[in-house]
Design a protein around this motif. Structure first.
Motif, PDB file in Angstrom:
ATOM      1  N   ASN A   1       0.824  -1.206   0.000  1.00  0.00           N
ATOM      2  CA  ASN A   1       0.000   0.000   0.000  1.00  0.00           C
ATOM      3  C   ASN A   1       0.858   1.256   0.000  1.00  0.00           C
ATOM      4  OD1 ASN A   1      -2.543   1.514   0.341  1.00  0.00           O
ATOM      5  ND2 ASN A   1      -1.741   1.959   2.368  1.00  0.00           N
ATOM      6  N   GLN A   2       1.851   1.297   0.855  1.00  0.00           N
ATOM      7  CA  GLN A   2       2.697   2.489   0.922  1.00  0.00           C
ATOM      8  C   GLN A   2       3.601   2.621  -0.290  1.00  0.00           C
ATOM      9  OE1 GLN A   2       2.286   5.030   2.837  1.00  0.00           O
ATOM     10  NE2 GLN A   2       0.616   3.936   3.863  1.00  0.00           N
ATOM     11  N   SER A   3       3.951   1.505  -0.915  1.00  0.00           N
ATOM     12  CA  SER A   3       4.732   1.564  -2.161  1.00  0.00           C
ATOM     13  C   SER A   3       3.895   2.230  -3.256  1.00  0.00           C
ATOM     14  CB  SER A   3       5.137   0.151  -2.602  1.00  0.00           C
ATOM     15  OG  SER A   3       5.995  -0.439  -1.661  1.00  0.00           O
ATOM     16  N   HIS A   4       2.635   1.836  -3.337  1.00  0.00           N
ATOM     17  CA  HIS A   4       1.731   2.443  -4.332  1.00  0.00           C
ATOM     18  C   HIS A   4       1.506   3.916  -4.007  1.00  0.00           C
ATOM     19  CE1 HIS A   4      -2.433   2.936  -6.237  1.00  0.00           C
ATOM     20  NE2 HIS A   4      -1.586   2.845  -7.223  1.00  0.00           N
ATOM     21  N   ASN A   5       1.234   4.222  -2.724  1.00  0.00           N
ATOM     22  CA  ASN A   5       1.004   5.615  -2.320  1.00  0.00           C
ATOM     23  C   ASN A   5       2.215   6.494  -2.601  1.00  0.00           C
ATOM     24  OD1 ASN A   5      -1.552   5.087  -1.449  1.00  0.00           O
ATOM     25  ND2 ASN A   5      -1.065   5.017   0.719  1.00  0.00           N
ATOM     26  N   ALA A   6       3.410   5.957  -2.328  1.00  0.00           N
ATOM     27  CA  ALA A   6       4.632   6.736  -2.534  1.00  0.00           C
ATOM     28  C   ALA A   6       4.797   7.102  -4.007  1.00  0.00           C
ATOM     29  CB  ALA A   6       5.845   5.948  -2.042  1.00  0.00           C
ATOM     30  N   CYS A   7       4.522   6.142  -4.878  1.00  0.00           N
ATOM     31  CA  CYS A   7       4.647   6.403  -6.310  1.00  0.00           C
ATOM     32  C   CYS A   7       3.591   7.404  -6.789  1.00  0.00           C
ATOM     33  CB  CYS A   7       4.530   5.095  -7.092  1.00  0.00           C
ATOM     34  SG  CYS A   7       5.937   3.982  -6.847  1.00  0.00           S
ATOM     35  N   VAL A   8       2.368   7.281  -6.267  1.00  0.00           N
ATOM     36  CA  VAL A   8       1.310   8.231  -6.633  1.00  0.00           C
ATOM     37  C   VAL A   8       1.668   9.631  -6.148  1.00  0.00           C
ATOM     38  CG1 VAL A   8      -1.102   8.880  -6.225  1.00  0.00           C
ATOM     39  CG2 VAL A   8      -0.530   6.506  -6.727  1.00  0.00           C
ATOM     40  N   ASN A   9       2.145   9.738  -4.895  1.00  0.00           N
ATOM     41  CA  ASN A   9       2.547  11.044  -4.351  1.00  0.00           C
ATOM     42  C   ASN A   9       3.649  11.678  -5.185  1.00  0.00           C
ATOM     43  OD1 ASN A   9       0.739  10.976  -2.238  1.00  0.00           O
ATOM     44  ND2 ASN A   9       2.197  10.203  -0.749  1.00  0.00           N
ATOM     45  N   TYR A  10       4.629  10.875  -5.556  1.00  0.00           N
ATOM     46  CA  TYR A  10       5.766  11.390  -6.310  1.00  0.00           C
ATOM     47  C   TYR A  10       5.342  11.841  -7.704  1.00  0.00           C
ATOM     48  CZ  TYR A  10      10.369  11.706  -8.468  1.00  0.00           C
ATOM     49  OH  TYR A  10      11.485  12.161  -9.127  1.00  0.00           O
ATOM     50  N   CYS A  11       4.526  11.024  -8.368  1.00  0.00           N
ATOM     51  CA  CYS A  11       4.129  11.322  -9.749  1.00  0.00           C
ATOM     52  C   CYS A  11       3.149  12.487  -9.834  1.00  0.00           C
ATOM     53  CB  CYS A  11       3.517  10.079 -10.394  1.00  0.00           C
ATOM     54  SG  CYS A  11       4.717   8.770 -10.706  1.00  0.00           S
ATOM     55  N   ASN A  12       2.457  12.823  -8.717  1.00  0.00           N
ATOM     56  CA  ASN A  12       1.485  13.920  -8.726  1.00  0.00           C
ATOM     57  C   ASN A  12       1.924  15.082  -7.835  1.00  0.00           C
ATOM     58  OD1 ASN A  12      -1.066  12.824 -10.269  1.00  0.00           O
ATOM     59  ND2 ASN A  12      -0.328  11.138  -8.993  1.00  0.00           N
ATOM     60  N   ARG A  13       3.223  15.158  -7.557  1.00  0.00           N
ATOM     61  CA  ARG A  13       3.760  16.191  -6.684  1.00  0.00           C
ATOM     62  C   ARG A  13       3.789  17.531  -7.406  1.00  0.00           C
ATOM     63  NH1 ARG A  13       7.491  14.054  -9.695  1.00  0.00           N
ATOM     64  NH2 ARG A  13       9.424  15.111 -10.256  1.00  0.00           N
TER      65      ARG A  13
END
Length: 322
Positions: A122-134
């Motif tokens: 879950n946090q791996s997915h969230n981290a990638c989403v946060n980074y890509c939409n920063r």
């Protein structure tokens, strides 16, 4: 208001000053149909929008076509970098790619290994989403991403495992009560890790600032105070987001599992559980990200003096990220 008002480039067709307007806007943003847009269609949309900016639109182009083109561009292209966002990490892919993870987080009778695995995923997915939409108006080193990722995974796993161990040692709970309480463990773990993820991954914005724009879209300057507002707003959405997703399904499933049909047909429990999670996720995401506009506005008097001196505008805009 008509369904498709007069087109405005870079603007939403819904009123971003109201929650309902933002909700309708973000329903467009998370529309999973944009995941199926091919490269040819994307280039057609970009070319159409370029014609609009140059004032060379063919006379038969409608406002509806322009709004649809902008919807596709905003779903796929990052507003700061101009690059395509990978499909699993777009906001339109958050629900389709995130729902299986939510189902895993909420599975009953979790073992220590499964708890660690689902929190990590879950946090791996969230981290990638946060980074890509920063907010990417300023370059961010890869080390910042790694710090945010490791911090989020560590906090999520630590809280989830710690609470699981405490529940197992709470002998005064009956087995049924223990099972019900265990189903709520993912929420505090995920909520705290989400905040940790956002703060660690984007902390460089606090020290370097983010770009603020005037009413014409021109960069006025770089503001650390705007960055603070952007991170606070994003962190709040990350706390609100998992509430319906991780709190409602356990309550609903506790009721549904008592129904005669699910008592007799136990193999239906997982499909029903998945549908409940999908419904909660589909409701929670647009509600959470609608709390604040993506392109937020702030009075220049609340920012650094040099920002106020650099523009005649009373209100400036910044991309808070998603």
């Amino acid at each position: 208001m008509s369904e498709y008002p007069t087109f405005q480039y870079g603007k939403s067709r819904f009123d971003q000053n109201t929650f309902f307007g933002r909700f309708r806007h973000f329903l467009d943003v998370i529309d999973p149909s944009t995941l199926f847009v091919n490269e040819k269609r994307l280039q057609e949309c970009l070319e159409l929008l370029n014609h609009f900016k140059r004032g060379t639109l063919p006379p038969d182009v409608t406002d509806a076509q322009l709004w649809r083109a902008q919807k596709i561009k905003q779903a796929i292209i990052h507003p700061d970098t101009g690059e395509k966002i990978l499909m699993p990490f777009r906001m339109s892919g958050f629900i389709p790619f995130g729902t299986p993870v939510v189902v895993g987080l909420l599975l009953p009778n979790q073992t220590l290994v499964s708890t660690v695995f689902w929190q990590w995923l879950n946090q791996s997915h969230n981290a990638c989403v946060n980074y890509c939409n920063r907010n990417a108006s300023k370059p961010t080193p890869a080390s910042t991403f790694v710090q945010g990722y490791l911090g989020a995974v560590t906090s999520a796993v630590s809280i989830a495992v710690g609470l699981s161990v405490l529940i197992q040692k709470a002998h005064r709970f009956s087995p049924a009560t223990r099972l019900l309480v265990q189903r709520f463990i993912p929420f505090p773990a995920v909520a705290s890790a989400n905040v940790c993820n956002v703060v660690l991954m984007r902390h460089s914005e606090l020290s370097e600032g983010i770009s603020v724009l005037d009413s014409d879209g021109n960069v006025v300057g770089t503001s650390k105070l705007a960055a603070r507002h952007a991170l606070l707003e994003t962190a709040l959405t990350r706390v609100v987001l998992p509430m319906p997703i991780l709190v409602l399904p356990p309550i609903i499933m506790a009721v549904l599992e008592k129904l005669p049909l699910l008592q007799k047909q136990r193999r239906l429990v997982l499909p029903v559980h998945s549908l409940v999670c999908l419904g909660a996720f589909s409701l929670a995401l647009p509600l959470a990200i609608s709390l604040f506009p993506q392109m937020s506005q702030i009075d220049v008097n609340r920012l650094e003096p040099e920002i106020a001196m650099a523009t005649d505008c009373k209100i400036v805009t910044y991309n808070k990220g998603l």
